[in-house]
Design an enzyme around this catalytic site. Structure first.
Site, PDB file in Angstrom:
ATOM      1  N   ASP A 179       9.164   2.832   1.989  1.00 48.69           N
ATOM      2  CA  ASP A 179       7.986   3.567   2.457  1.00 48.69           C
ATOM      3  C   ASP A 179       7.870   3.316   3.958  1.00 48.69           C
ATOM      4  O   ASP A 179       7.443   2.251   4.387  1.00 48.69           O
ATOM      5  CB  ASP A 179       6.757   3.049   1.695  1.00 48.69           C
ATOM      6  CG  ASP A 179       5.460   3.724   2.127  1.00 48.69           C
ATOM      7  OD1 ASP A 179       5.418   4.248   3.251  1.00 48.69           O
ATOM      8  OD2 ASP A 179       4.488   3.682   1.357  1.00 48.69           O
ATOM      9  N   LYS A 219       2.126   9.742   8.661  1.00 52.11           N
ATOM     10  CA  LYS A 219       1.436   9.199   9.832  1.00 52.11           C
ATOM     11  C   LYS A 219       1.968   9.737  11.175  1.00 52.11           C
ATOM     12  O   LYS A 219       1.595  10.808  11.587  1.00 52.11           O
ATOM     13  CB  LYS A 219       1.426   7.676   9.776  1.00 52.11           C
ATOM     14  CG  LYS A 219       0.575   7.168   8.590  1.00 52.11           C
ATOM     15  CD  LYS A 219      -0.045   5.816   8.811  1.00 52.11           C
ATOM     16  CE  LYS A 219      -1.180   5.556   7.844  1.00 52.11           C
ATOM     17  NZ  LYS A 219      -0.808   4.921   6.592  1.00 52.11           N
ATOM     18  N   PHE A 255       0.853  -1.193   0.000  1.00 52.81           N
ATOM     19  CA  PHE A 255       0.000   0.000   0.000  1.00 52.81           C
ATOM     20  C   PHE A 255       0.885   1.237   0.000  1.00 52.81           C
ATOM     21  O   PHE A 255       1.731   1.404   0.874  1.00 52.81           O
ATOM     22  CB  PHE A 255      -0.936   0.026   1.220  1.00 52.81           C
ATOM     23  CG  PHE A 255      -1.881   1.193   1.173  1.00 52.81           C
ATOM     24  CD1 PHE A 255      -3.026   1.147   0.395  1.00 52.81           C
ATOM     25  CD2 PHE A 255      -1.599   2.366   1.865  1.00 52.81           C
ATOM     26  CE1 PHE A 255      -3.880   2.242   0.306  1.00 52.81           C
ATOM     27  CE2 PHE A 255      -2.448   3.465   1.774  1.00 52.81           C
ATOM     28  CZ  PHE A 255      -3.592   3.393   1.001  1.00 52.81           C
TER      29      PHE A 255
END
Ligand SMILES: *Cc1c(COP(=O)(O)O)cnc(C)c1O
Length: 401
Positions: free
Chosen positions: A224, A254, A137
């Site tokens: 990532d 995040k 993702f």
């Protein structure tokens, strides 16, 4: 506004995109968040790995409030102090040389993709393809959805930006095959732990093979770290948990802002010089309020004591989750530090477990593959971990009876 009003307005006017729980949250403190009825929930999801210092952390709140009073936005036509301080904090460890600050994870990955393309285009070479993993993702913009190795996120939006190739995760042979048969590969982009995909760890052998093959073929390694970074996995970045892996580019978001929206793309070596004036940009990115929050977060989480506490409590959570092995439906524990997964077999619906846990006052989540995902604030206490795993034991006992 009553909760019924809220739901009515949403159902009439908000794009119907999210599977929301029947709960409206109002405020929080520590690792506890309260709904509008006053019911407390111990939060083992933290707004999807975002609220790493929990709710109402005084250092973040003070940083945000005082910066909002002083200067809320400048654009990047001017310098601002918090953006500079954050840049310094992100480069002080000497791993990465250059920083670009944006507003989200997808934007950070977009920046990484553009930097990669620019680097190879500038050399006049023919490398442009980016290998990513199946089940990965990387975001919801068109390019990051194309990078994401799950067709459900990208297929409805065809035609997609070209140049992304999905390969099986942790498959060194498939990876080597790609490099042996294609000299247009510019980069491999990976998560060290596939979070949305079901908390699946990259093996050390795989990351070593990626580092070795990208180096050998003059391609880049992009990690990532949007979900795994900022101490979530017991180290500032999760790649530091592996021996001798230093990627060329990483992306963050995040947890970085502790609840404020912010993302960042960091690069080292040659590729960090590829962007030239005007190549990329952002209006809000590097916003002083978001950067002030991120500085407060980094100052707190990068102390040796904090890292040790994350490692210790992460180990406790893993250890207590092993009690769930009492049920044959619990198939395995994955993840690292404060990002853990518990895979369930298909006889138990993970989403139903999440709802039962909410009833019991605990927020957890079900990621891909029927895997329960635990990503609490990094300040979660041993007592909170114990009460969550005890509640989970009761819920799974009931579900498997
Ligand atoms: C959440 C996430 C993203 C996307 O971040 P947004 O802020 O939602 O754009 C990208 N990659 C990973 C690994 C993520 O967990």
């Amino acid at each position: 506004m009553t909760f019924d009003d809220i739901k009515t307005i949403h159902s009439q006017h908000y794009f119907d995109l999210f599977a929301r729980e029947d709960i409206c949250l109002s405020h929080g403190s520590g690792s506890t968040v309260y709904d509008t009825q006053g019911k407390p929930y111990t939060d083992f999801l933290a707004g999807i790995a975002v609220n790493i210092l929990g709710y109402g952390d005084p250092d973040i709140v003070n940083a945000v409030c005082s910066q909002a009073k002083a200067l809320m936005h400048t654009s990047n036509l001017f310098y601002n102090q918090p953006q500079t301080q954050l840049t310094k904090l992100l480069t002080d460890d000497g791993i990465f040389e250059k920083v670009f600050i944006c507003n989200s994870g997808a934007e950070a990955n977009e920046a990484a993709i553009k930097l990669t393309r620019k680097y190879f285009n500038k050399q006049g070479g023919k490398k442009y393809k980016i290998l990513t993993a199946l089940n990965s993702f990387h975001g919801r913009t068109l390019a990051t959805a194309a990078a994401t190795g799950q067709p459900k996120y990208s297929a409805p939006f065809a035609p997609l930006p070209p140049g992304f190739i999905h390969i099986p995760f942790n498959d060194c042979v498939a990876l080597k095959d790609c490099f042996d048969n294609d000299d247009t590969i510019a980069a491999v982009m990976l998560e060290t732990i596939q979070g949305e995909g079901g908390v699946i760890n990259a093996t050390p052998e795989y990351l070593s093979a990626v580092r070795e093959l990208t180096r050998k073929h003059g391609a880049l390694m992009i990690i990532d770290e949007i979900q795994t970074g900022i101490m979530r996995c017991g180290n500032m970045y999760s790649f530091l948990n592996y021996d001798n892996i230093t990627p060329d580019i990483i992306t963050l978001a995040k947890g970085l802002g502790g609840g404020m929206p912010i993302g960042a793309m960091l690069a080292r070596g040659d590729v960090s010089n590829a962007f030239e004036k005007g190549d990329h940009g952002t209006t809000f990115g590097g916003n002083p309020v978001a950067c002030a929050a991120a500085c407060a977060v980094l100052k707190k989480v990068t102390t040796p004591d904090f890292a040790a506490q994350v490692k210790q409590n992460g180990m406790l959570m893993r250890q207590l989750l092993t009690k769930l092995y009492a049920f044959p439906q619990a198939l395995g524990i994955s993840g690292n530090g404060m990002l853990l997964g518990l895979k369930l077999d298909s006889s138990i619906d993970g989403k139903a477990v999440v709802r039962e846990m909410l009833q019991s006052g605990f927020i957890i989540n079900c990621a891909g593959n029927n895997t329960l995902r635990f990503a609490p604030p990094l300040i979660i206490t041993p007592a909170e971990i114990e009460s969550m795993t005890a509640a989970l034991y009761r819920v799974i006992a009931k579900a498997s009876a």
